[in-house]
Design an enzyme around this catalytic site. Structure first.
Site, short mmCIF file in Angstrom:
data_model
loop_
_atom_site.label_atom_id
_atom_site.label_comp_id
_atom_site.label_asym_id
_atom_site.label_seq_id
_atom_site.Cartn_x
_atom_site.Cartn_y
_atom_site.Cartn_z
N SER A 34 0.83 -1.21 0.00
CA SER A 34 0.00 0.00 0.00
C SER A 34 0.87 1.26 0.00
CB SER A 34 -0.93 0.02 1.22
OG SER A 34 -0.15 0.28 2.37
N ASP A 65 -1.52 -0.97 -3.65
CA ASP A 65 -2.81 -0.78 -2.99
C ASP A 65 -2.99 0.66 -2.51
OD1 ASP A 65 -5.18 -2.08 -2.24
OD2 ASP A 65 -4.51 -2.28 -0.17
N HIS A 69 -12.02 -0.46 7.57
CA HIS A 69 -10.59 -0.80 7.66
C HIS A 69 -10.10 -0.95 9.10
CE1 HIS A 69 -9.74 0.78 3.42
NE2 HIS A 69 -9.22 -0.42 3.46
N HIS A 118 -12.56 -4.53 0.79
CA HIS A 118 -11.50 -3.96 1.64
C HIS A 118 -11.90 -4.15 3.10
CE1 HIS A 118 -8.82 -1.63 -1.18
NE2 HIS A 118 -9.77 -2.09 -1.99
O1 G3H Z 1 -6.46 -2.60 1.29
C1 G3H Z 1 -6.24 -3.28 2.31
C2 G3H Z 1 -7.31 -3.83 3.06
O2 G3H Z 1 -8.48 -3.17 2.85
C3 G3H Z 1 -7.01 -4.38 4.41
O3 G3H Z 1 -7.87 -3.92 5.42
O4 G3H Z 1 -6.45 -4.17 7.43
O5 G3H Z 1 -8.89 -3.99 7.62
O6 G3H Z 1 -7.89 -6.04 6.66
P1 G3H Z 1 -7.77 -4.57 6.86
ZN ZN Z 2 -8.19 -1.21 1.79
#
Ligand code: G3H
Ligand code: ZN
Length: 284
Positions: free
Chosen positions: A50, A83, A177, A205
């Site tokens: 990311s 990402d 998230h 996500h």
């Molecule tokens: O783009 C990454 C994800 O949306 C991960 O989200 O950390 O809540 O699993 P998370």
């Molecule tokens: Zn995400």
């Protein structure tokens, strides 16, 4: 089996109605754990870096090259994805490095601006075997569209896909998230409606907050790329904590990172079963 284009993994999962796990990479050991887990499950997997992780390292290339190298030597198909990129320059750099996909995240921008920049990213990726994911904007708040009360409208999703030409769409169906409890409730009817309306693979996500059974139901209802980060970090960190508590004199970092990497790999393998992605590919 070398590094593969993200499109090949996502398209097969979309058509086969199973999930493809997309797990975040912050350190080299994440990439190693995710690939070991995928090999254990005999599943393809997406390693994703990311923009946040890039900022933390101060640059993309070192971690990207490490993830690409881990992918190239894997025994199952592995793709590498950028990402939550908000900077088009970072998207260009990732494509030049050999990423199989990018997510341009214009979700905090007004609709028109998100639309225009997403279109530019799609145009830049054209003809380069790069799968482009985008996200609908318009809703504020810490989590943008990925807040529990926020939902993507199927008609808007259809228009956004038609107007931008994106290959995949992140949609808001009840996740948020960075949840550390797995208590999210998803809108399964909406997932089915969005799959029909968008016509491209859908991305979930914030999947760390979704319990196992709900993840399976989400995939059955029509979600394809399932992004998980926090939950795996939680598993990894718990292991580090336990090892250090049991052996407070440890100094060699491998002595506590090693067991944590193995626990994370096992959890990846288990999650890939939950997503119905296991036993889908031949080992090389
Ligand atoms: O783009 C990454 C994800 O949306 C991960 O989200 O950390 O809540 O699993 P998370
Ligand atoms: Zn995400």
């Amino acid at each position: 089996m070398p590094l593969v284009p993200t499109a090949s993994l996502v398209q097969a999962a979309h058509e086969g109605r199973y999930g493809v796990g997309a797990f975040n990479v912050v350190h080299l050991e994440h990439a190693e754990a995710h690939v070991t887990g995928a090999e254990e499950a005999r599943a393809g997997v997406i390693l994703q870096i990311s923009e946040n992780a890039v900022r933390w390292h101060g640059r993309l290339a070192p971690l990207a090259r490490a993830a690409l190298a881990v992918a190239e030597t894997a025994r199952v198909p592995v793709a590498v994805h950028l990402d939550h990129a908000t900077e088009p320059d970072l998207v260009d750099e990732a494509i030049a490095l050999g990423f199989g996909s990018v997510m341009y995240d214009g979700s905090k921008l007004p609709w028109e601006q998100n639309l225009a920049t997403t279109r530019e990213v799609v145009a830049g990726a054209a003809g380069r075997e790069v799968w482009v994911e985008a996200e609908l904007g318009e809703v504020g708040g810490k989590d943008g569209v990925h807040a529990p009360g926020v939902r993507t409208d199927p008609d808007e999703a259809r228009r956004f896909v038609e107007m931008t030409g994106v290959d995949g769409l992140a949609v808001a169906v009840g996740t948020s998230h960075a949840m550390t409890t797995r208590t999210a409730e998803l809108d399964l009817d909406l997932i089915a409606a969005l799959r029909k309306a968008a016509g491209v693979p859908l991305v979930l996500h914030g999947s760390s907050g979704v319990p196992d059974e709900e993840l399976t139901r989400a995939v059955e209802a029509g979600m394809t790329k399932i992004n998980i980060a926090t939950h795996l970090n939680k598993v990894f960190t718990a292991s580090v904590r336990d090892t250090l508590a049991a052996q407070p004199d440890l100094v060699d970092t491998r002595k506590y990172v090693g067991p944590a990497r193995q626990v994370m790999a096992s959890e990846v393998a288990r999650l890939l079963e939950v997503l119905q992605a296991a036993e889908r590919v031949a080992m090389t």
